[in-house]
Design a protein around this motif. Structure first.
Motif, PDB file in Angstrom:
ATOM      1  N   VAL A 132      77.536  10.702  -9.889  1.00  0.00           N
ATOM      2  CA  VAL A 132      76.927  10.733 -11.214  1.00  0.00           C
ATOM      3  C   VAL A 132      76.392  12.147 -11.451  1.00  0.00           C
ATOM      4  N   ASN A 133      76.020  12.416 -12.681  1.00  0.00           N
ATOM      5  CA  ASN A 133      75.369  13.697 -12.962  1.00  0.00           C
ATOM      6  C   ASN A 133      73.966  13.665 -12.367  1.00  0.00           C
ATOM      7  N   ALA A 134      73.692  14.546 -11.412  1.00  0.00           N
ATOM      8  CA  ALA A 134      72.398  14.519 -10.737  1.00  0.00           C
ATOM      9  C   ALA A 134      72.087  15.896 -10.170  1.00  0.00           C
ATOM     10  N   THR A 135      70.790  16.185 -10.081  1.00  0.00           N
ATOM     11  CA  THR A 135      70.316  17.410  -9.435  1.00  0.00           C
ATOM     12  C   THR A 135      69.537  17.021  -8.190  1.00  0.00           C
ATOM     13  N   TYR A 136      69.895  17.599  -7.068  1.00  0.00           N
ATOM     14  CA  TYR A 136      69.217  17.345  -5.797  1.00  0.00           C
ATOM     15  C   TYR A 136      68.401  18.583  -5.440  1.00  0.00           C
ATOM     16  N   THR A 137      67.107  18.382  -5.172  1.00  0.00           N
ATOM     17  CA  THR A 137      66.187  19.477  -4.892  1.00  0.00           C
ATOM     18  C   THR A 137      65.692  19.393  -3.456  1.00  0.00           C
ATOM     19  N   PHE A 138      65.748  20.523  -2.740  1.00  0.00           N
ATOM     20  CA  PHE A 138      65.321  20.595  -1.345  1.00  0.00           C
ATOM     21  C   PHE A 138      63.854  21.030  -1.277  1.00  0.00           C
ATOM     22  N   ASN A 139      63.122  20.545  -0.273  1.00  0.00           N
ATOM     23  CA  ASN A 139      61.763  21.032  -0.061  1.00  0.00           C
ATOM     24  C   ASN A 139      61.362  20.875   1.397  1.00  0.00           C
ATOM     25  N   ASP A 140      60.373  21.660   1.824  1.00  0.00           N
ATOM     26  CA  ASP A 140      59.894  21.607   3.207  1.00  0.00           C
ATOM     27  C   ASP A 140      58.412  21.264   3.277  1.00  0.00           C
ATOM     28  N   GLY A 141      57.889  20.609   2.240  1.00  0.00           N
ATOM     29  CA  GLY A 141      56.486  20.207   2.254  1.00  0.00           C
ATOM     30  C   GLY A 141      55.527  21.382   2.191  1.00  0.00           C
ATOM     31  N   ASN A 142      55.954  22.452   1.506  1.00  0.00           N
ATOM     32  CA  ASN A 142      55.093  23.634   1.352  1.00  0.00           C
ATOM     33  C   ASN A 142      54.689  24.248   2.694  1.00  0.00           C
ATOM     34  N   LYS A 143      55.631  24.277   3.638  1.00  0.00           N
ATOM     35  CA  LYS A 143      55.341  24.864   4.944  1.00  0.00           C
ATOM     36  C   LYS A 143      55.599  26.371   5.001  1.00  0.00           C
ATOM     37  N   GLY A 144      56.066  26.948   3.900  1.00  0.00           N
ATOM     38  CA  GLY A 144      56.232  28.394   3.879  1.00  0.00           C
ATOM     39  C   GLY A 144      57.657  28.878   3.998  1.00  0.00           C
ATOM     40  N   GLY A 145      58.613  27.967   4.144  1.00  0.00           N
ATOM     41  CA  GLY A 145      60.011  28.370   4.170  1.00  0.00           C
ATOM     42  C   GLY A 145      60.572  28.445   2.756  1.00  0.00           C
ATOM     43  N   SER A 146      61.850  28.822   2.645  1.00  0.00           N
ATOM     44  CA  SER A 146      62.469  28.909   1.329  1.00  0.00           C
ATOM     45  C   SER A 146      63.929  28.484   1.397  1.00  0.00           C
ATOM     46  N   PHE A 147      64.447  27.894   0.281  1.00  0.00           N
ATOM     47  CA  PHE A 147      65.830  27.440   0.186  1.00  0.00           C
ATOM     48  C   PHE A 147      66.584  28.301  -0.817  1.00  0.00           C
ATOM     49  N   SER A 148      67.834  28.575  -0.523  1.00  0.00           N
ATOM     50  CA  SER A 148      68.693  29.302  -1.458  1.00  0.00           C
ATOM     51  C   SER A 148      70.085  28.678  -1.462  1.00  0.00           C
ATOM     52  N   PRO A 149      70.472  28.036  -2.589  1.00  0.00           N
ATOM     53  CA  PRO A 149      69.662  27.778  -3.777  1.00  0.00           C
ATOM     54  C   PRO A 149      68.635  26.684  -3.500  1.00  0.00           C
ATOM     55  N   ALA A 150      67.669  26.564  -4.395  1.00  0.00           N
ATOM     56  CA  ALA A 150      66.621  25.560  -4.205  1.00  0.00           C
ATOM     57  C   ALA A 150      67.099  24.164  -4.554  1.00  0.00           C
TER      58      ALA A 150
END
Length: 682
Positions: free
Chosen positions: A407-425
């Motif tokens: 389906v049309n959907a956006t999936y967003t990654f996160n690390d619980g604000n531990k200081g890392g970063s995702f590319s793309p987010a």
């Protein structure tokens, strides 16, 4: 495809397949008389079609191996198909399987009867597939060659081509005549593929050879369809490579033609890595571009045709799009296809679509869709490339969604604000996409901690279970030590007894603590005019009895008295090292002299840039930049004691600049240590 086959069939391969109702499409009416082109209207008019020409995404199943005893031995180099594998294929809509059999396993010498055990096994496998609704194509998978008469083993080195003195054409005709007698009238047989990818023969000679086999089969009263491949199979232009193949005659009017399709291989990028393929110009229509002229050739003569082999990779959406477009065209042309391949005993590579460890290969989502099957097992996974990572280091995180309705959907990654970063987010799924997966880069936090990575979406889809990543140790952009020798891992970092080992680098405080006072760091390393001690973490990686190796790289400073120093001490057998007699310095350099591992006498060697120590429970070795190896036999082992002390006076010390440290959980060879110490491995 010979390269792919050698990789896969070097191991015996066990396989199976079946099918459910194929989706409806326009029908093609074929003329049964070969040699006369049909008009465009005749080629595509509506009407019934022989069952064996229904477009279906089938598979090659590897029940026979190209290696092992001649003739073959059951469960060694040939195998029975299993109900479990046949059921798996049936659930994915497979209707046809291609069974590559090996001539050498069937027969050792001309005139010999066929291997009764192998023929019985082949018949059992055909019956297994038939019980699950599948038809089998029997393919002589020898590339127009085999071992000489009387051979007792296949090892891939002694092979002779057909039409030679040792392998006359008459023997090829004989084996097919005997196979025909064995399989004639078998309701589970779709057809006979005379020879897989015939090599080392001209197009004209191959037509003569194929015609002789066709005549021998028909002389038995066997009307089973016969499949003929061309020379240069797998190359783009079938018609040009085989200008006279359409002149073959079949009294039973049941002649089919087959061609193989690979997006990479001879003349292309040889890698099924998606990024490599895309970088070499491979596009999603690569297979279609090759199929179109073959299908047009088949239609122009009214021939029934099939795609005997094709394959795509699985590490990129490029492959999913390519397979989808290719099978769409195969349906349009009403040509069945056979993926290469499926097998529990085959290599675990990107072209084997067996569900190893219960993981559904991505290619099945596309194939099942084209076979009219929905509702494959759902698998949602979030994966990281490593379970433990270094600080401030890039790793990959992969969102893998199989069997879900796109389906049309956006999936967003996160690390619980531990200081890392995702590319793309975040990544986006589009409705109708096949077997969605996407990889992003995650840069770990700059401090040691456990990080939970998760993904959410805006379409109410089930999200995969979060994963926990352990972040510990020096960042991977620091100094990475090379392999100590070519028998070991390519990098120094790794795992030892479940604890991450460290990589030497500019952040050397992970390795070193001051014995007294403080230490100073600059851009190149640690500077000290005091004795330095190894950290607890470093000692844990260097057990007294080994096996272990440590390399210390020094950029020596001149002390107040002009001595040039780069050294470290090691205590034998765990003694305290408080006196000159107990403290054994394995490689101590002062004023351009190296003190020997056993006597402590000056060795007269120039100041090194690196010192390497390696030990186990049998011996201790030390080496410096000029490559002189100092070695002693002992079961005592050692423990690293200090950096910068004097062997003859433990309370004295000299200035040091330590620029790198690396450790390995094994004992290196002399050659490997010498290479490392001399920097030739950098």
């Amino acid at each position: 495809m010979f390269g792919l086959l050698c990789r896969v069939l070097a191991l015996a391969i066990n396989i199976s397949l079946l099918g459910s109702a194929a989706p409806a499409h326009a029908r093609i009416q074929f003329n049964t008389n070969s040699g006369a082109p049909l008009s465009q209207v005749e080629r595509f008019k509506a009407g019934p079609i022989p069952p064996a020409l229904v477009a279906n995404a089938g598979v090659n199943v590897g029940l026979f191996s190209l290696f092992g005893p001649v003739p073959g031995v059951i469960n060694y180099n040939y195998f029975d198909a299993t109900d479990a594998e046949a059921a798996y294929l049936a659930a994915r809509g497979v209707k046809y399987v291609r069974i590559p059999v090996v001539w050498d396993i069937l027969q050792s010498s001309p005139g010999d009867p066929l291997n009764a055990g192998a023929i019985a096994s082949l018949k059992r496998s055909i019956a297994t597939y038939a019980r699950f609704g599948m038809l089998s194509m029997v393919d002589l998978h020898n590339f127009n060659r085999r071992t000489p008469p009387g051979s007792t083993t296949m090892d891939g080195t002694t092979l002779v081509y057909v039409n030679s003195t040792q392998i006359p054409q008459s023997w090829f005709v004989e084996v097919w005549s005997k196979l025909s007698v064995a399989l004639k009238g078998n309701p589970g047989v779709y057809g006979y593929d005379l020879m897989n990818e015939p090599e080392q023969t001209t197009a004209a000679d191959w037509v003569t050879q194929a015609q002789a086999a066709i005549d021998a089969i028909r002389a038995n009263g066997d009307t089973t369809p016969i499949i003929v491949e061309g020379v240069s199979n797998g190359q783009p232009d079938f018609a040009t490579a085989n200008p006279n193949i359409q002149t073959l005659k079949d009294p039973a009017k049941a002649l089919h033609f087959s061609h193989h399709f690979y997006p990479v291989g001879a003349g292309d990028n040889a890698s099924f890595n998606g990024a490599d393929a895309a970088g070499s110009g491979v596009t999603a229509t690569k297979l279609n571009d090759r199929l179109d002229p073959f299908a047009s050739w088949c239609a122009s003569y009214g021939f029934k045709c099939n795609i005997g082999e094709y394959a795509v990779g699985r590490d990129s959406q490029l492959w999913m799009a390519m397979e989808d477009a290719f099978l769409t065209d195969a349906e349009r042309y009403q040509i069945p296809s056979f993926f290469y391949f499926f097998g529990a005993n085959g290599a675990r590579d990107e072209n084997n679509i067996y569900p190893f460890d219960g993981v559904e290969p991505r290619q099945w989502a596309v194939m099942a869709k084209h076979n009219g099957v929905t509702g494959l097992p759902v698998m949602t996974r979030l994966l990281t490339s490593v379970p433990t990572a270094y600080r401030s280091s890039p790793i990959t995180a992969t969102l893998d969604l199989r069997g879900i309705v796109p389906v049309n959907a956006t999936y967003t990654f996160n690390d619980g604000n531990k200081g890392g970063s995702f590319s793309p987010a975040s990544v986006s799924m589009v409705a109708g996409a096949s077997n969605f997966f996407q990889t992003v880069t995650y840069t770990t936090p700059s401090s040691d901690q456990n990080v939970t990575i998760s993904v959410s979406n805006n379409a109410g889809q089930t999200s995969p279970t979060p994963v926990t990543l352990v972040v510990v140790g020096i960042s991977q952009n620091a100094y990475v030590a090379p392999s100590l020798d070519n028998t070991q891992s390519s990098k120094a970092f790794g795992f030892k007894n479940g604890t991450p080992s460290f990589v030497g680098g500019s952040t050397l405080t992970d390795f070193i603590t001051p014995k007294s006072g403080t230490i100073t760091t600059d851009a190149t390393g640690i500077i000290s005019d005091k004795v330095l001690n190894p950290s607890t973490a470093l000692k844990a990686l260097l057990p007294q009895s080994g096996p272990a190796t440590i390399m210390v790289e020094v950029n020596s400073l001149a002390s107040s008295n002009g001595a040039i120093i780069g050294n470290f001490g090691a205590i034998p057998n765990g003694t305290d090292g408080t006196s000159g007699t107990n403290q054994q310095i394995l490689a101590f350099v002062a004023s351009g002299k190296v003190y020997n591992i056993t006597s402590g006498a000056p060795g007269g060697i120039a100041t090194p840039q690196r010192i390497v120590l390696s030990w186990d429970n049998k011996s201790i070795s030390g080496i410096v930049t000029d490559g002189t190896l100092i070695e002693t036999s002992t079961s005592a082992g050692i423990s690293i004691d200090q950096f910068g002390g004097r062997p003859d006076s433990p309370d004295q010390y000299f200035a040091n600049r330590i620029t790198a440290i690396a450790v390995w959980p094994f004992k290196g060879t002399g050659a490997g240590m010498r290479s490392l110490a001399s920097r030739t491995t950098d």
